[in-house]
Design an enzyme around this catalytic site. Structure first.
Site, PDB file in Angstrom:
ATOM      1  N   PRO A 224      11.869-112.763   1.866  1.00 57.99           N
ATOM      2  CA  PRO A 224      12.573-112.017   2.923  1.00 57.99           C
ATOM      3  C   PRO A 224      13.992-111.670   2.448  1.00 57.99           C
ATOM      4  CG  PRO A 224      12.477-114.342   3.474  1.00 57.99           C
ATOM      5  CD  PRO A 224      11.697-114.190   2.207  1.00 57.99           C
ATOM      6  N   ASP A 398      17.830-114.105  -0.845  1.00 61.67           N
ATOM      7  CA  ASP A 398      16.591-114.686  -0.355  1.00 61.67           C
ATOM      8  C   ASP A 398      16.930-115.470   0.917  1.00 61.67           C
ATOM      9  OD1 ASP A 398      14.321-116.159   0.171  1.00 61.67           O
ATOM     10  OD2 ASP A 398      13.943-116.696  -1.912  1.00 61.67           O
ATOM     11  N   HIS A 399      16.517-114.925   2.059  1.00 57.88           N
ATOM     12  CA  HIS A 399      16.933-115.521   3.331  1.00 57.88           C
ATOM     13  C   HIS A 399      16.266-116.860   3.597  1.00 57.88           C
ATOM     14  CE1 HIS A 399      19.331-115.364   6.789  1.00 57.88           C
ATOM     15  NE2 HIS A 399      18.990-114.188   7.281  1.00 57.88           N
ATOM     16  N   ARG A 400      15.246-117.226   2.811  1.00 60.33           N
ATOM     17  CA  ARG A 400      14.654-118.557   2.956  1.00 60.33           C
ATOM     18  C   ARG A 400      15.603-119.631   2.434  1.00 60.33           C
ATOM     19  NH1 ARG A 400       9.486-117.936  -0.658  1.00 60.33           N
ATOM     20  NH2 ARG A 400      11.194-117.220  -2.007  1.00 60.33           N
ATOM     21  N   ILE A 402      19.144-118.836   1.460  1.00 60.63           N
ATOM     22  CA  ILE A 402      20.564-118.517   1.648  1.00 60.63           C
ATOM     23  C   ILE A 402      20.772-117.912   3.028  1.00 60.63           C
ATOM     24  CG2 ILE A 402      22.510-117.160   0.784  1.00 60.63           C
ATOM     25  CD1 ILE A 402      21.132-117.184  -1.967  1.00 60.63           C
TER      26      ILE A 402
END
Length: 426
Positions: A224, A398-400, A402
């Site tokens: 994501p 990477d929103h998982r 950060i």
């Protein structure tokens, strides 16, 4: 005594390679260290050196052969005058199946079937036609047909000599599963090969291009992405670069803007360690060193050589190392340790006049910085409107791994370092 030369493993993940070119021929003498072949991996074309002395007695795998498994015999060395028997190379083709018995021959009676409660498995794909001729089908097609209960005799093969291949089974009709009245018709799969009447040239994908396609698809489907953009004034950095280049001219070192941006990103990653991370399964890896992967365009695609520990290196060291890595990348001479790893990436398209873009994260890294062109724009300088050289930088995170706020802090730190470039020398 003959010495076998096998397909080497040129990286930890390499399973197969393309034998791009032989640089020797049968009968040539070779010594340890002589380059004898070029192997194309999914990242680069690499040279293979002889490790023993001898005469090339036999070349087993021809130049241009693709998907050669690691460890497979590719050539044989021998002492001068030594006779070498032709090596046996296993082929993937199945063994010949005996033809159907002739009329006068009495085949052995089949055993009586055993009754069982479980449903009978799909009948195996026949290996002969009604006339007794052997069906032509690839081993993979036979396995798929057996698993799906497809009668290969009903499938029109599109391979050489009418050979049935995997693509032909996409439209095959399973013999064991007759559709019910309520069942929808089976959709016909798209043709295996793309067809067009537009004049064109069909170019087979290289191993590198296949890998780029696979990894970018994986990145966009599984990561994501969150994108954060800042505008950065470059005038102070350009001025410092000019002064440093004048001082370094006697040493033959010339700094590029990208060299300074690599240093700025590495420093920012150390200042905001929450962004110097990668995620794997249920684990988060936090790095104490900033290894910056730098996107380099090469004829066959893109590769990302790494400036290891860029946060602790001087600007002149980064410039020298980057020049050497980029040169070897374009010649296909990088070693696996030169491009495998990295904690974050930077991609600069400013030289093409691209104002702003969003880069795809290079897994398993957690972020990549996309650099646009520096251009004259109205900008607030010292609380007053002025004309300044400004570039847009976009971080993909990477929103998982950060959070948005941590990504914003990294962009803020990067902007501050670029606009106050003397801090890069501290």
């Amino acid at each position: 005594m003959p010495i076998d030369i096998t397909m080497p493993a040129l990286s930890p993940t390499m399973e197969t390679g393309t034998l791009a070119k032989w640089l020797v021929k049968e009968g040539d003498k070779v010594s340890p260290g002589d380059v004898i072949a070029e192997i194309e991996t999914d990242k680069a074309t690499m040279e293979v050196e002889a490790i023993d002395e001898g005469v090339v007695a036999k070349i087993v795998v021809a130049a241009g052969t693709e998907d050669v498994p690691v460890g497979q015999l590719i050539a044989v060395l021998a002492e001068e005058g030594e006779a070498v028997a032709a090596p046996k190379v296993e082929k993937a083709e199945p063994k010949e199946v005996p033809a159907a018995p002739k009329a006068e021959e009495k085949p052995a009676p089949a055993p009586e079937p055993v009754k069982a409660e479980a449903p009978k498995p799909a009948a195996p794909a026949p290996t002969t036609t009604d006339s007794g001729d052997r069906l032509k089908a690839s081993p993979l097609a036979r396995r798929i047909a057996e698993a799906k209960g497809i009668d290969l005799g009903d499938v029109q093969g599109s391979g050489p000599g009418g050979r049935v291949v995997k693509a032909d089974l996409d439209v095959g009709k399973p013999a064991a599963a007759a559709p019910t009245k309520a069942a929808a018709p089976t959709p016909v799969a798209a043709p295996a090969a793309f067809e067009t009447e537009i004049p064109h040239e069909a170019i087979k994908l290289s191993n590198m291009r296949k890998t780029i396609a696979r990894r970018l698809t994986e990145a966009k489907q599984t990561i994501p992405h969150i994108y954060l953009t800042v505008d950065i004034e470059l005038d102070a950095l350009l001025k410092l670069r000019g002064e440093l280049n004048a001082a370094l001219e006697a040493r033959g070192v010339k700094l590029s803007v990208n060299d300074l941006l690599i240093k700025a990103l590495a420093t920012a990653l150390i200042e905001v360690p929450e962004c110097n991370v990668s995620i794997s399964g249920d684990q988060l890896f936090k790095y104490s060193r900033a290894d910056v992967s730098v996107a380099v365009s090469i004829p066959n695609g893109l590769i990302t050589p790494i400036i290891v520990g860029a946060n602790g290196k001087s600007l002149s060291a980064i410039a020298t190392e980057m020049k050497e890595l980029a040169g070897r990348a374009k010649e296909g001479k990088l070693q696996p340790h030169d491009y495998q790893g990295g904690t974050a990436s930077i991609s600069n398209m400013g030289m093409y006049g691209i104002k702003q873009f969003e880069a795809v994260i290079n897994p398993p890294q957690g972020m990549i910085m996309a650099i646009g062109a520096g251009e004259k724009r109205p900008f607030i300088v010292n609380d007053a409107l002025a004309i300044a050289t400004v570039m847009s930088a976009t971080g993909s995170f990477d929103h998982r791994a950060i959070d948005g706020a941590d990504g914003a802090r990294l962009m803020q730190a990067f902007k501050s370092l670029v606009e106050n470039p003397l801090t890069l020398l501290a």
